[in-house]
Design a protein around this motif. Structure first.
Motif, mmCIF file in Angstrom:
data_model
loop_
_atom_site.group_PDB
_atom_site.id
_atom_site.type_symbol
_atom_site.label_atom_id
_atom_site.label_comp_id
_atom_site.label_asym_id
_atom_site.label_seq_id
_atom_site.Cartn_x
_atom_site.Cartn_y
_atom_site.Cartn_z
ATOM 1 N N ARG A 8 0.063 -9.289 -1.769
ATOM 2 C CA ARG A 8 1.116 -9.952 -2.530
ATOM 3 C C ARG A 8 1.012 -11.431 -2.213
ATOM 4 O O ARG A 8 0.074 -11.857 -1.538
ATOM 5 C CB ARG A 8 2.494 -9.379 -2.198
ATOM 6 C CG ARG A 8 2.932 -9.450 -0.758
ATOM 7 C CD ARG A 8 4.303 -8.796 -0.585
ATOM 8 N NE ARG A 8 4.966 -9.199 0.636
ATOM 9 C CZ ARG A 8 4.866 -8.560 1.792
ATOM 10 N NH1 ARG A 8 4.122 -7.477 1.874
ATOM 11 N NH2 ARG A 8 5.514 -9.000 2.863
ATOM 12 N N SER A 43 1.271 1.015 -0.326
ATOM 13 C CA SER A 43 2.189 0.743 -1.430
ATOM 14 C C SER A 43 3.425 -0.015 -0.954
ATOM 15 O O SER A 43 3.935 -0.902 -1.639
ATOM 16 C CB SER A 43 2.603 2.057 -2.103
ATOM 17 O OG SER A 43 3.236 2.922 -1.167
ATOM 18 N N SER A 69 2.367 -3.607 -0.263
ATOM 19 C CA SER A 69 2.133 -4.321 -1.525
ATOM 20 C C SER A 69 3.441 -4.707 -2.201
ATOM 21 O O SER A 69 3.541 -5.752 -2.845
ATOM 22 C CB SER A 69 1.300 -3.453 -2.470
ATOM 23 O OG SER A 69 0.033 -3.161 -1.906
ATOM 24 N N ALA A 70 4.445 -3.860 -2.045
ATOM 25 C CA ALA A 70 5.741 -4.123 -2.681
ATOM 26 C C ALA A 70 6.638 -5.026 -1.843
ATOM 27 O O ALA A 70 7.717 -5.419 -2.295
ATOM 28 C CB ALA A 70 6.452 -2.797 -2.947
ATOM 29 N N GLN A 123 8.115 -4.219 1.132
ATOM 30 C CA GLN A 123 9.256 -3.425 1.566
ATOM 31 C C GLN A 123 10.027 -4.139 2.669
ATOM 32 O O GLN A 123 9.465 -4.549 3.676
ATOM 33 C CB GLN A 123 8.784 -2.066 2.070
ATOM 34 C CG GLN A 123 9.897 -1.182 2.629
ATOM 35 C CD GLN A 123 9.365 0.150 3.134
ATOM 36 O OE1 GLN A 123 8.480 0.740 2.539
ATOM 37 N NE2 GLN A 123 9.920 0.623 4.229
#
Length: 503
Positions: free
Chosen positions: A173, A225, A228-229, A231
């Motif tokens: 990101r 995931s 990448s987000a 969190q």
């Protein structure tokens, strides 16, 4: 030799000083099962020193469990070696730096992310040059990075995860979160041995708090995931803060090159927590309580009043140490270790580490001596604001005397910075302040100590004004500029003198 997973429990990677004064390299098992044998971490690296203490405290929190202040005090005499040893044995498989499945404080799943390329290991070290960052003394280039031992990589990894500034990473990101200790003024209490240090900083926890406060090795590895987000994770307590994965790092399998980090990416995002960092003081602000941060222009002593209830909310580490000492009827001075790393977004500004000895009665709330110390700092701050304004006015009037062009605000600022008046003021006051703290801490007559401080404060204001304005010269232009700013200087001097009259 065959490749090794490098166990941080047993490999000699921690620089320690023994209680007999010798230096030693040991593993976590020796440190935490026999902490009475060691005096302190033997490192001059500020972030490394603080990060290693935070790691040891995280393990101690999880191994020893929940407890009240009275329970913590009992640990000074009876260290729960068996309990600590059993905990380390239970989680020993998570303390391998090069484990192919679950390396310590790393994300092995990064190996499957194809777009991540190896990076020089120096990106973990703030004092090293890497990429396009610059340092004053290091001339390392990415194409010729000197190899590092696994021991050095482990220490740098601990410091990096705790103190890395937020900024662009552009791996999975755009940017990464700051480390949980980045820019904080971290304060912990040092004991006569590592055992005492761990106990004095082992903040009390209820069973519920303890149950939620899982260290990183007790949790599942973050999913790609989730990374990448971005969190967000809200730390539930000290163990989570002290082991937070602010970056996702994979050093590589056993036998991997020691000149690179095999994969590096953004880690978990640090969420705001109602539970403050145990090593950070807080002070009231318009937005509520705010942690005390490092500042370029502000040494530790100017924030000392925030370590007592007189000027703020002390760090939990200091409150714990004060409570334990009081329970043991021990009123000897506390040795405080304070420092950290200051960053402006991704730019590193400074790091600092200093050790000071402070009497408990200067830190405990409701103590008259603490109130006197608070008043002394506040007077120095008020006088500084007036003196700074006076020097600014003198610079402005001096520049206005040049008919070639009116001075801009930036011109005045540049001249004031060049003259260096305020740094001179604070540097001169610091040794005098510690003399005041010693006098008050010894329980002497506070009126005499505060009168002496008022005289020293007034003298420092006068000397700073004389030397700084004197740099403008002795011309009619300079004398006129000083005369026009004389009223502001007089107000600064009056503040210092008023402190002596009040006390």
């Amino acid at each position: 030799m065959p490749p090794t997973h490098y166990s941080l429990l047993d490999e000699p990677w921690l620089p320690m000083r023994t209680t007999e004064g010798d230096t030693a390299r040991v593993g976590l098992r020796a440190c935490l099962c026999e902490p009475h044998r060691f005096k302190a971490i033997d490192s001059t690296h500020p972030t490394e020193t603080l990060a290693l203490y935070r790691l040891m405290l995280a393990i101690a929190h999880r191994a020893i469990g929940a407890g009240r202040l009275e329970d913590r005090a009992d640990l000074l005499d009876e260290w729960p070696r068996a309990r600590v040893a059993a905990y380390l044995e239970t989680w020993a498989h998570r303390f391998h730096l090069r484990d192919p499945v679950r390396p310590f404080l790393q994300v092995a799943a990064l190996a499957a992310v194809e777009k991540l390329k190896p990076r020089p290991w120096t990106l973990l070290a703030p004092e090293r040059a890497s990429g396009n960052n610059r340092t004053l003394f290091d001339h390392t280039v990415d194409r010729a990075v000197p190899p590092a031992s696994d021991a050095e990589l482990a220490r740098q990894l601990m410091a990096h995860l705790q103190f890395v500034p937020g900024g662009l990473v552009k791996a999975m990101r755009t940017s990464g979160s700051r480390g949980p200790a980045c820019s904080l003024l971290c304060v912990l209490v040092l004991g006569a041995s590592l055992q005492q240090t761990l106990v004095l900083n082992l903040v009390p926890q209820s069973p519920t708090e303890y149950g939620a406060d899982l260290a990183a090795w007790e949790q599942d590895e973050p999913a790609i995931s989730a990374l990448s987000a971005g969190q967000e994770v809200v730390p539930a307590g000290p163990a989570q803060r002290y082991t937070f994965l602010s970056r996702a790092v994979w050093l590589g399998p056993p036998g991997a090159a020691c000149s690179e980090v095999r994969a590096y990416a953004e880690g978990l995002a640090l969420g705001d927590s109602p539970v403050p960092d145990p090593m950070a003081a807080q002070r009231p602000s318009e937005k509520g309580l705010w942690p005390v941060l490092l500042r370029e222009d502000r040494a530790f002593w100017r924030d000392l009043h925030a370590l007592s209830a007189e000027g703020g909310h002390p760090p939990a580490t200091v409150l714990t140490a004060l409570g334990i000492r009081q329970a043991c009827a021990d009123y000897t001075p506390l040795d405080l270790l304070a420092g950290g790393l200051l960053a402006d977004q991704a730019k590193l500004l400074l790091w600092r580490l200093e050790e000071r000895r402070i009497a408990p009665l200067l830190l405990a709330g409701g103590q008259p001596m603490a109130a006197h110390l608070h008043a002394a700092i506040e007077a120095a701050e008020r006088a500084a604001r007036q003196l700074d304004h006076a020097l600014w006015q003198a610079c402005r009037h001096w520049l206005e005397a040049d008919p070639s062009r009116p001075p801009r605000k930036s011109d005045v600022q540049a001249l004031a910075l060049q003259l260096g008046g305020m740094p001179r003021y604070w540097q001169a006051l610091e040794p005098r302040f510690w003399a005041l703290a010693d006098a008050l801490g010894q329980g002497g007559a506070p009126d005499a100590a505060m009168q002496a401080w008022a005289e020293q404060l007034a003298g420092t204001v006068r000397d700073t004004w004389r030397v700084t304005v004197g740099q403008l010269g002795s011309s009619a232009r300079a004398l006129a500029a000083a005369a026009k700013a004389q009223g502001q200087f007089a107000r600064a001097l009056a503040i210092a003198r008023q402190l002596g009259k009040e006390d």
